[in-house]
Design an enzyme around this catalytic site. Structure first.
Site, short mmCIF file in Angstrom:
data_model
loop_
_atom_site.label_atom_id
_atom_site.label_comp_id
_atom_site.label_asym_id
_atom_site.label_seq_id
_atom_site.Cartn_x
_atom_site.Cartn_y
_atom_site.Cartn_z
CB CYS A 86 26.51 20.00 72.59
SG CYS A 86 26.45 21.01 73.82
N1 LIG Z 1 27.96 23.45 73.59
C1 LIG Z 1 26.63 23.60 73.23
O1 LIG Z 1 26.10 23.17 72.07
C2 LIG Z 1 25.65 24.08 74.45
C3 LIG Z 1 24.18 23.98 74.27
C4 LIG Z 1 23.55 24.97 75.01
N2 LIG Z 1 23.79 26.45 74.73
C5 LIG Z 1 23.88 24.68 76.37
O2 LIG Z 1 24.55 25.41 77.17
O3 LIG Z 1 23.65 23.79 77.05
#
Ligand SMILES: NC(=O)CC[C@H](N)C(=O)O
Length: 297
Positions: A2
């Site tokens: 992300c």
């Molecule tokens: N890869 C991430 O940081 C994911 C952020 C969050 N847990 C989501 O699923 O949207």
């Protein structure tokens, strides 16, 4: 992964080029989240005209503006602009009134952002394509952020996309995963909070919104989040006048902050900051674990 980028402009001379700066920054985090992208922009007077409320909606039916106008006292003109999966409605009424009218007019639609200064766009797809769909380069304003998602906790769809904007002019974006989000969700549900998705980051956004509603400032709300949530996170949270960054105590998720007299910026990757004007004179640092950094307009 992300990817997160955020930019808080201190110098009004930069407001006309907010979109260009955000679009260039987004290029530096696009590969961190190829699933979907969301953006939030504060202060774009074309998208959120002064004296108007703006509501961002997923699954909006084609005739939503007319139906909403008919439900509002005095039947004011309601404007609708669609960009990919998101439709933004604006009207010269109070935010709560516009949100209530949208929910009544289209019970299957989902409100994903609201405020007097904020517009939110979300959708599944590649960040570069969606940035064009949203017209990111043309955006103006004083603050903005974007999140590129690689899903860990809920489905890849526009509902699972960040930012989570669950209070007027508020946004939260998250890199990481909360390991006790189901427990915190149940506790918030017991207190009457409703949820729109299965996503862990939405729980963080609802928790912060509840703290702000109780009178906490951003720093206190994010310190309370740190006492309540387990797991990994870099968070960027924005409000009608604030910009805040925090990482968990282990801080395994990357973040860089750059502070310049004309702006404050944060990103998941150094390279996303490289083209900002004056970056060579900026103070650049990695935020300390567990410490909340805030800036006010
Ligand atoms: N890869 C991430 O940081 C994911 C952020 C969050 N847990 C989501 O699923 O949207």
């Amino acid at each position: 992964m992300c990817g997160i980028i955020g930019l808080h402009l201190r110098d009004p001379a930069l407001h006309p080029v907010l979109g260009r700066l955000l679009d260039d920054m987004l290029g530096g985090v696009a590969e961190r989240g190829p699933d979907s992208v969301g953006i939030a922009v504060y202060g774009d007077e074309e998208r959120t005209p002064p004296g108007h409320a703006a509501v961002s909606v997923l699954r909006a039916p084609g005739d939503l503006a007319a139906t909403v106008g008919g439900l509002l006292p005095g039947a004011p003109a309601v404007c609708a602009q669609a960009a990919g999966d998101t439709t933004v409605l604006t009207a010269p009424v109070a935010v709560d009134a516009l949100v209530a009218a949208v929910s009544a007019a289209a019970p299957d639609a989902l409100v994903v952002g609201s405020g007097t200064d904020l517009v939110v766009y979300k959708g599944a797809g590649h960040p570069r394509d969606l940035a064009r769909t949203y017209g990111l380069r043309d955006v103006t304003g004083w603050q903005g952020l974007a999140h590129t998602r690689m899903a860990t906790e809920s489905a890849i769809n526009p509902e699972g996309c960040h930012p989570y904007s669950v209070g007027a002019d508020q946004c939260l974006v998250h890199n990481g995963s909360f390991s006790n989000h189901a427990t915190v969700r149940r506790e918030l549900q017991r207190r009457g909070t409703a949820f729109d998705s299965e996503n862990d980051s939405e729980v963080g956004a609802r928790f912060v919104a509840a703290c702000l509603a109780e009178g906490d400032d951003l720093e206190k709300a994010l310190l309370r989040l740190g006492e309540t949530f387990d797991g990994f996170y870099t968070l960027l949270v924005t409000t009608a006048d604030g910009f805040a960054v925090v990482r968990d105590e282990i801080a395994c998720k990357p973040a860089v902050i750059a502070e310049h007299p004309r702006w404050v910026a944060m990103a998941s990757e150094f390279r996303a900051l490289a083209d900002l004007p004056g970056i060579d004179e900026a103070r650049i640092f990695e935020p300390d674990p567990g410490r909340v950094y805030t800036w006010q307009r």
